[in-house]
Design an enzyme around this catalytic site. Structure first.
Site, short mmCIF file in Angstrom:
data_model
loop_
_atom_site.label_atom_id
_atom_site.label_comp_id
_atom_site.label_asym_id
_atom_site.label_seq_id
_atom_site.Cartn_x
_atom_site.Cartn_y
_atom_site.Cartn_z
N ASP A 64 0.84 -1.21 0.00
CA ASP A 64 0.00 0.00 0.00
C ASP A 64 0.88 1.25 0.00
O ASP A 64 2.05 1.22 -0.40
CB ASP A 64 -0.95 -0.07 1.21
CG ASP A 64 -2.27 0.66 1.00
OD1 ASP A 64 -2.28 1.89 1.16
OD2 ASP A 64 -3.27 0.02 0.64
N ASP A 65 0.34 2.31 0.49
CA ASP A 65 0.98 3.64 0.49
C ASP A 65 2.37 3.61 1.14
O ASP A 65 2.61 2.87 2.09
CB ASP A 65 0.05 4.56 1.30
CG ASP A 65 0.38 6.02 1.10
OD1 ASP A 65 1.36 6.32 0.42
OD2 ASP A 65 -0.37 6.85 1.64
N ARG A 122 -5.87 16.29 3.45
CA ARG A 122 -4.86 15.30 3.82
C ARG A 122 -3.47 15.76 3.35
O ARG A 122 -2.71 14.98 2.80
CB ARG A 122 -5.19 13.93 3.21
CG ARG A 122 -4.63 12.77 4.00
CD ARG A 122 -4.61 11.48 3.19
NE ARG A 122 -4.21 10.38 4.06
CZ ARG A 122 -3.79 9.22 3.63
NH1 ARG A 122 -3.68 8.96 2.34
NH2 ARG A 122 -3.44 8.28 4.47
N TRP A 176 -5.94 1.85 -6.92
CA TRP A 176 -5.93 3.25 -7.38
C TRP A 176 -6.75 4.06 -6.39
O TRP A 176 -7.97 3.97 -6.37
CB TRP A 176 -6.54 3.31 -8.79
CG TRP A 176 -6.66 4.66 -9.42
CD1 TRP A 176 -6.95 5.86 -8.82
CD2 TRP A 176 -6.54 4.95 -10.81
NE1 TRP A 176 -7.01 6.85 -9.75
CE2 TRP A 176 -6.75 6.33 -10.98
CE3 TRP A 176 -6.27 4.18 -11.94
CZ2 TRP A 176 -6.72 6.95 -12.22
CZ3 TRP A 176 -6.23 4.79 -13.18
CH2 TRP A 176 -6.45 6.17 -13.32
N ASP A 177 -6.05 4.83 -5.60
CA ASP A 177 -6.70 5.58 -4.52
C ASP A 177 -6.95 7.02 -4.94
O ASP A 177 -6.35 7.52 -5.90
CB ASP A 177 -5.79 5.53 -3.28
CG ASP A 177 -6.56 5.59 -1.98
OD1 ASP A 177 -7.73 6.03 -2.00
OD2 ASP A 177 -6.00 5.21 -0.95
N MET A 178 -7.82 7.71 -4.21
CA MET A 178 -8.10 9.13 -4.46
C MET A 178 -8.62 9.68 -3.13
O MET A 178 -9.74 9.40 -2.74
CB MET A 178 -9.17 9.24 -5.55
CG MET A 178 -9.34 10.59 -6.18
SD MET A 178 -10.19 11.79 -5.18
CE MET A 178 -11.85 11.14 -5.12
N ASP A 227 -12.95 2.50 4.54
CA ASP A 227 -11.77 2.47 5.41
C ASP A 227 -12.12 1.90 6.78
O ASP A 227 -11.23 1.63 7.57
CB ASP A 227 -11.19 3.88 5.58
CG ASP A 227 -10.20 4.22 4.47
OD1 ASP A 227 -9.84 3.32 3.70
OD2 ASP A 227 -9.80 5.39 4.38
C1 GLA Z 1 -6.74 5.64 1.98
C2 GLA Z 1 -7.22 4.25 1.67
C3 GLA Z 1 -6.57 3.26 2.60
C4 GLA Z 1 -5.07 3.36 2.47
C5 GLA Z 1 -4.61 4.78 2.73
C6 GLA Z 1 -3.14 4.95 2.41
O1 GLA Z 1 -7.21 6.06 3.22
O2 GLA Z 1 -8.60 4.18 1.73
O3 GLA Z 1 -7.01 1.95 2.31
O4 GLA Z 1 -4.68 2.94 1.19
O5 GLA Z 1 -5.32 5.71 1.94
O6 GLA Z 1 -2.71 6.23 2.61
#
Ligand code: GLA
Length: 734
Positions: A367-368, A444, A478-480, A549
């Protein structure tokens, strides 16, 4: 398959297996909506079907001796200004500044099948044999504008897909401040409005209210479909339940600002509108250009809300989700986010991967935090190169190691965003959406790239392609993570600034289109701080989405329950996370967490290297169990059995059944243990009444009819299991 056209009377009857949709051309050349509901048999007697006037001084046009009062008439795609004072489907501003339109019927065209739209996600029928498309051509003589209304029927799923297309044939620019995708005028308003409302970490909770006089609407102006309101909604008769009654569903194949509204007028008629939100929208329709609205989906049943969800689900799998992913079982994943957050190195990740492999997990998702210099959420978005401090040999090397373990590999990206502390910002400060000289509003700690600009989309396509190729990626998350503010782009003319919200979404689609075409085997999962962009526009490219989340099992029940009305289980990413839960601190058993996450695309999102041997054994068993029944969990028929809104708000249950009705898995959840209660009784649905079934491999057998009508009394759980209980029933035909 039937679209029945009466050339003489100029009527169009769109017939699906269980529904009829009827409209006709009025003597003025306008289109009048006649009927939408349970299927009617031909021939249809058009007299006595609708009213065009009442006895009062309502503004009216007289044509062929007939008075047409536009405020009374149910229409197909109405404009404002001729005496229909309800909200309209579209508006055109002429070069002179007036907003009066007169689109008149010219002709129709009927064809088998359904073409995809060019720059928008859309429904399809690639073999052109499951659907039929009717296009109605209208023309405004004075303005020299064409309007096409498109209707595609998918009889098997009782779905009608609609969109509108404007074309400017004149030599002057006109404006489109409003161009919705669907209008439906119904002759009465005795419906409940079922909407799916929420917020971050509490998405898509079912709300059910009776329609009231005036306009009621849900919408988004966040340049995303949003956590707050989902573009999906249902109108159901007050008596309609999950298992019986009349209902119609509306969904929108779009990921940006939307408007869903129902207006109950003075005559208690209901006008439904679905489309791009006219606020923050105005399209400059230049000479010889066109504007295509996104598609809206309409579906009808008389057999209750479960049936409605099931026909939609079937429809999405056959006509919306990329065929290579429809019915394709989704991998069980481990995601390192709640396991490590930003604090990881290669060794830590490989340890997680080893444990994951041992448990039977199939996909490792990083992930991130793997790129730039990202130790928290303040930096590096836009710099899609691996962080050498955390991954000294690069992310491609990590990918190789993971692949060698026999796991698939996935990566997190947030392509649409930029951090001020990034190399990308140093190079292209102008790529960030902002108004020169005005304050910026971070969300954020991050800002939004101007995806309306082709060069930004080009850069991202290139940057992501490089990583996807280098790592031979199997999956992309792919997040936003923020909504858009200061929507302004110096790359566009002043009068085009109100096109930006839509152009931005078109840029997102363009990027998706390029990447999914170039890497067809890569599974994309969309995410927007959980479920902030859980919509059909996304599902067209990314067939699953991170549902929320909030990974607390009890909260998830309400989220997944609400989501299931308008979306398939295979679209919902569902993870088992740690207890106490990261978001809420609630403690739940691994059994309960598993029993909730099974009803979706199962994943694990916790530090599995820190678990006890007993917990690891339980997870291993869960994974084996899920793999065995995965096809049914992801693609079986889903039945909501007990609503959380019913009774004492303490129980919820649901289940899945395979197509052959030989295997069903039902789950019953109880919030709090209470004294002096009878054991819960679970009434199943979807079984074959005549077949005999065994439950959890016990010797006793029951007929399907008994399990569905009398129900099955569940055992009481032990006090140790107390609150937040889940019980699973595996029901097999003998
Ligand atoms: C968002 C996503 C999470 C995670 C974080 C990472 O909040 O919904 O699942 O990937 O970003 O920063």
């Amino acid at each position: 398959m039937a679209i029945i056209i009466d050339e003489a009377k100029k009527t169009f009857h769109l017939q699906t297996n269980h529904a009829s949709y009827l409209f006709q051309v009025l003597p003025t050349g306008d289109l009048q909506q006649l009927y939408y509901g349970a299927r009617l048999n031909e021939p249809i007697n058009l007299t006595n079907l609708t009213q065009v006037a009442i006895q009062d001084a309502t503004p009216a046009q007289e044509v062929a001796g007939q008075e047409l009062q536009w405020d009374v008439i149910n229409q197909e795609y109405s404009s404002f200004g001729h005496g229909d004072f309800r909200q309209s489907a579209y508006q055109v501003t002429s070069p002179a500044g007036d907003r009066i339109s007169e689109f008149q019927y010219q002709k129709y065209q009927l064809s088998d099948g359904k073409q995809r739209l060019a720059h928008l996600p859309s429904t399809f029928d690639d073999n052109q044999d499951q659907s039929q498309t009717l296009t109605i051509f209208l023309h405004d003589q004075l303005a020299q504008l064409d309007l096409q209304l498109n209707y595609t029927i998918f009889p098997e799923q009782d779905v009608i897909v609609r969109s509108a297309y404007f074309e400017n044939l004149s030599t002057q620019t006109v404006q489109l401040p409003r161009a919705l995708s669907l209008q439906l005028d119904l002759p009465d308003s005795d419906y409940d409005f079922l909407q799916f409302a929420g917020s971050w970490a509490r998405e898509r909770h079912l709300r059910r209210n009776h329609l009231h006089d005036g306009v009621q609407s849900i919408s988004s102006l966040r340049t995303a479909s949003s956590h707050q309101h989902n573009p999906f909604f249902i109108l159901a008769r007050p008596t309609t339940t999950n298992s019986a009654g009349e209902a119609m569903a509306f969904n929108f194949v779009y990921s940006g600002n939307f408007l869903d509204s129902v207006e109950v007028d003075q005559y208690q008629q209901a006008r439904i509108l679905v489309g791009i939100n006219p606020d923050e929208f105005c399209w400059q329709l230049k000479p010889h250009t066109s504007f295509q609205t996104p598609e809206a989906i309409l579906s009808y049943t008389t057999a209750g809300l479960n049936q409605l969800s099931q026909q939609l689900s079937d429809f999405y799998q056959k006509h919306l989700v990329a065929p290579r992913f429809a019915q394709q079982e989704r991998p069980i994943l481990i995601n390192n986010w709640e396991a490590t957050y930003f604090d990881f190195d290669e060794t830590k990740l490989l340890n997680l991967a080893d444990q994951a492999k041992d448990l039977g997990i199939e996909l490792f998702v990083l992930d991130d935090g793997w790129f730039g210099k990202r130790d928290d959420d303040t930096t590096s978005l836009g710099d899609w190169v691996s962080d050498q401090r955390k991954l000294p040999q690069g992310v491609a090397h990590l990918a190789q190691e993971i692949h060698q373990k026999g796991l698939k590999f996935g990566l997190w990206f947030e392509p649409e965003m930029i951090s001020l502390e990034s190399q990308l910002y140093q190079q292209h400060p102008d790529w960030l959406l902002h108004v020169p000289g005005r304050k910026l509003t971070p969300g954020r700690h991050q800002y939004v790239l101007d995806l309306a600009r082709p060069e930004v989309v080009d850069y991202l396509a290139q940057a992501l392609s490089t990583i996807i190729s280098q790592t031979q990626l199997d999956y992309v998350k792919w997040d936003m993570n923020r909504y858009i503010t200061e929507m302004y782009s110096a790359a566009f003319a002043p009068e085009q600034q109100q096109e930006l919200a839509h152009r931005y979404i078109l840029g997102v689609y363009q990027l998706y289109e390029r990447l999914t075409t170039k890497f067809p085997k890569v599974l994309f999962e969309s995410c927007a701080s959980g479920g902030g962009r859980f919509d059909l526009g996304m599902m067209y490219y990314a067939p699953q989405a991170w549902t929320s989340d909030d990974t607390d099992a009890m909260e998830r029940l309400l989220i997944q329950y609400g989501t299931s009305f308008g979306y398939s289980l295979s679209m919902m990413g569902a993870h088992v996370s740690a207890s106490p839960n990261e978001q809420l601190g609630r403690k739940t058993s691994l059994k309960t967490r598993g029993a909730v996450a099974y009803f979706g695309d199962l994943g694990y999102e916790l530090d599995i290297t820190q678990l006890t041997p007993d917990q690891l054994a339980q997870i291993k068993q869960q994974i084996q169990f899920y793999k065995h029944y995965r096809k049914i969990f992801q693609f079986g028929d889903f039945y909501r059995l007990q609503s959380p809104l019913a009774g004492n708000h303490n129980e919820l249950s649901w289940g899945v059944v395979n197509a052959e009705q030989t295997v069903a898995i039902a789950a019953h959840y109880q919030l709090l243990n209470q004294p002096q209660c009878l054991n819960s009784r679970l009434k199943l649905q979807g079984l074959d009444p005549k077949k005999r079934y065994q439950i959890n491999d016990q010797p006793a057998t029951y007929s399907g009819s008994q399990l569905m009508n009398a129900g099955y009394i569940l055992p009481k759980l032990t006090k140790q299991e107390a609150d937040f209980q889940a019980q699973l029933l595996v029901i097999k035909a003998i």
